[in-house]
Design an enzyme around this catalytic site. Structure first.
Site, mmCIF file in Angstrom:
data_model
loop_
_atom_site.group_PDB
_atom_site.id
_atom_site.type_symbol
_atom_site.label_atom_id
_atom_site.label_comp_id
_atom_site.label_asym_id
_atom_site.label_seq_id
_atom_site.Cartn_x
_atom_site.Cartn_y
_atom_site.Cartn_z
ATOM 1 N N LYS A 175 0.857 -1.195 0.000
ATOM 2 C CA LYS A 175 0.000 0.000 0.000
ATOM 3 C C LYS A 175 0.888 1.238 0.000
ATOM 4 C CE LYS A 175 -1.503 3.085 2.673
ATOM 5 N NZ LYS A 175 -1.680 4.228 1.794
ATOM 6 N N GLU A 250 10.074 2.401 10.603
ATOM 7 C CA GLU A 250 11.046 3.468 10.321
ATOM 8 C C GLU A 250 10.270 4.768 10.414
ATOM 9 O OE1 GLU A 250 14.179 3.037 9.982
ATOM 10 O OE2 GLU A 250 14.178 0.867 9.767
ATOM 11 N N CYS A 284 12.985 12.249 6.141
ATOM 12 C CA CYS A 284 13.100 11.793 7.534
ATOM 13 C C CYS A 284 14.462 12.164 8.085
ATOM 14 C CB CYS A 284 12.880 10.300 7.612
ATOM 15 S SG CYS A 284 13.923 9.398 6.474
ATOM 16 N N GLU A 385 9.043 17.256 14.917
ATOM 17 C CA GLU A 385 9.346 17.144 13.481
ATOM 18 C C GLU A 385 8.403 18.067 12.701
ATOM 19 O OE1 GLU A 385 8.259 13.478 11.387
ATOM 20 O OE2 GLU A 385 10.226 13.513 10.444
#
Ligand code: NAD
Length: 506
Positions: A175, A250, A284, A385
């Site tokens: 997906k 992750e 990231c 973040e």
């Protein structure tokens, strides 16, 4: 003519059972619809998992080096189509061509590396503690692997997961992120062309809560490889823990670059511009914080502001553009909300701080490269973040202080230190709590044959890249073969006989 995509299930292009669709638009030109994709639900996931389950036995019995040959062929096709795929990627998610070509290259590198591992999936042999007994361990395929990926590396990240999983002998239900379904569809098309049998790779397009969650919850999905936000990663971990399903996570980062007073400042500046504003800060591993030694702080912030304010924004298909748009409206709004918080909490806005809407930029989700100085560790923009072109600059009085600031977040993905002092460099390598540390290079730039992943809330301890990825996608089986023709009890009989005396008498 607008292209309408379908799911691929059991080797057949398939409509969703719901009949719903969603549009994918170009973030640099929001009038431009890149494609129409199926908006699937749990029923489509059921069909894909069934197909993957049926295909598993035959695929798992196909020799690993031969599975590697198919993955290598996929790499060859990607080489031939590299520029076309890069353009398509730029159109659907906004990264500049230089970077989307790099993204495809990372997929190619992963294909060739993974293919080579098909001949190298080593187990161990070791001496048994008993005579006339043989021991070994080997890697065996697991079953159906769920792959859920984010939008910021639409080719590289799915290949990090799918290629090692295929070489390991697993079958896949994939997906992709709904901001980058086009590149994902191309990857699957390439795998089919390379010779992956029907049902071995299945793609189900759609949203996270419907399709992603259905994959995680499915009883026949034996492992899930997820890359995305820490928030979603925690949800997945919670659900998977109920059935003890193996999950690789992750997740987010809040990466920092340290610049010491003895550093080559021009080099550090190039690194920070690339690390903070490359991919519009949507990596990231993006450099989200800059920690500068107090002796060079004012000078370096001035140098940085001057260079960052000259970066050229625009449609990434224009080769002269350096910074593309944010991926969508919500992402740009999120970036701006963090800028407002930064101002309210007392950080000093040096440049940027607003959407870029002039001229050619008016139909894209552009945001000006933004730098905040005098950021302190407790400020929100130093901790959370942002995932956009916003850099928070902090001041340090020593390497130890800089490392303490760097370590002061819940994340631990990437880190960078610019210094010419070998002692400071090695102290940083030892004391920084992160999965990756660069010395005199920016926080971005991972290579596919090396382990990739983070500590703390950046993940759950697994690594992608390198041979370690194969540990996730395989089970380890340990084998003992006793050819003594008598019962030998480990630990008990081991020390009961003297050397040379524990052999069965004829
Ligand atoms: P996201 O978590 O919103 O989505 C990632 C994927 O998960 C998408 O495919 C999404 O549809 C799906 N998803 C969303 N909700 C779900 C649910 N409840 N169950 C199952 N699947 C669900 O992340 P994003 O916005 O696509 O990507 C940005 C994030 O990814 C950032 O936090 C970034 O740091 C992180 N990221 C991490 C790495 C890494 O290797 N550590 C690499 C790239 C991006």
């Amino acid at each position: 003519m607008l292209k309408a995509f379908r799911n691929l299930i059991g080797g057949k292009e398939t409509e969703t059972l719901s009949g719903r669709t969603f549009e994918n638009r170009n973030p640099a030109e929001w009038d431009e619809v890149v494609g129409i994709f199926p908006k699937s639900d749990a029923r489509d996931v059921d069909a894909a998992v069934d197909a993957a389950k049926q295909a598993f036995r035959e695929w798992s019995l196909y020799p690993a080096p031969r599975r590697g040959d198919i993955v290598k062929k996929a790499g060859d096709i990607m080489v031939a189509r590299k520029d076309e795929i890069a353009r398509e990627m730029t159109q659907e998610m906004g990264k500049v061509l230089l970077e989307t070509r790099g993204d495809v290259q990372e997929g190619i590198d992963t294909a060739y590396y993974s293919a080579s591992e098909g001949r190298r999936m080593f187990g161990v042999t070791a001496p048994s503690e008993l005579k006339d007994k043989f021991t070994m361990s080997m890697k065996v395929p697991v079953g159906v692997a769920g792959v859920i990926s984010p939008w910021n590396f639409p080719m590289a990240i799915p290949t990090w997961k799918i290629f090692p999983a295929l070489v390991s002998g697993d079958t896949i239900v994939f997906k992709p992120a709904s901001d980058t379904p086009g590149t994902a569809a191309t990857l699957v098309e390439i795998l089919v062309e390379a010779g992956v049998p029907d049902g071995v790779v299945n793609i189900v397009h759609g949203g996270g809560s419907e399709v992603g969650m259905a994959i995680v919850e499915h009883k026949d999905v034996e492992l899930v490889s997820f890359t995305g936000s820490t928030e979603v990663g925690k949800k997945i971990s919670g659900i998977a823990s109920k059935s003890l399903k193996r999950v690789s996570l992750e997740l987010g980062g809040k990466n920092a670059e340290i610049v010491m007073d003895d550093a080559n400042l021009d080099l550090a500046l190039d690194g920070i511009l690339w690390g903070a504003f490359g991919t519009t800060g949507q990596r990231c591993t993006a450099t989200s914080r800059l920690i500068v030694h107090e002796k060079i702080y004012e000078k370096f912030v001035d140098m940085l502001a001057e260079r960052a304010s000259r970066l050229k924004l625009g449609n990434g298909l224009d080769e002269s553009v350096e910074v593309g748009p944010c991926v969508n409206e919500a992402q740009r709004a999120k970036v701006h909300s963090y800028v407002e918080i930064g101002k309210e909490e007392g950080a000093k806005l040096v440049i940027g701080g607003e959407a870029a809407t002039g001229g050619d930029l008016k139909k894209g989700w552009f945001y000006k490269p933004t730098i905040f100085a005098d950021v302190t560790p407790e400020m929100t923009i130093a901790r959370e973040e942002i995932f956009g072109p916003v850099l928070s600059v902090m001041k340090a009085h020593s390497i130890d202080h800089a490392i303490e600031l760097l370590n002061g977040t819940i994340y631990g993905l990437s880190s960078a230190v610019y210094t010419r002092d070998i002692n400071d460099a090695f102290r940083a390598i030892r004391d920084i709590k992160a999965g990756i540390t660069y010395i005199n290079a920016p926080t971005i730039g991972a290579e596919t044959h090396m382990p990739f992943g983070g500590v703390k809330q950046t993940g759950n301890g697994h690594r992608e890249g390198g041979a370690g990825a194969f540990d996730f996608f395989t089970e380890t089986k340990t084998v003992y073969v006793d050819y003594s023709d008598k019962l030998q009890r480990a630990q008990i009989d081991t020390y009961s006989a003297k050397p040379g005396n524990n052999r069965k008498k004829d």
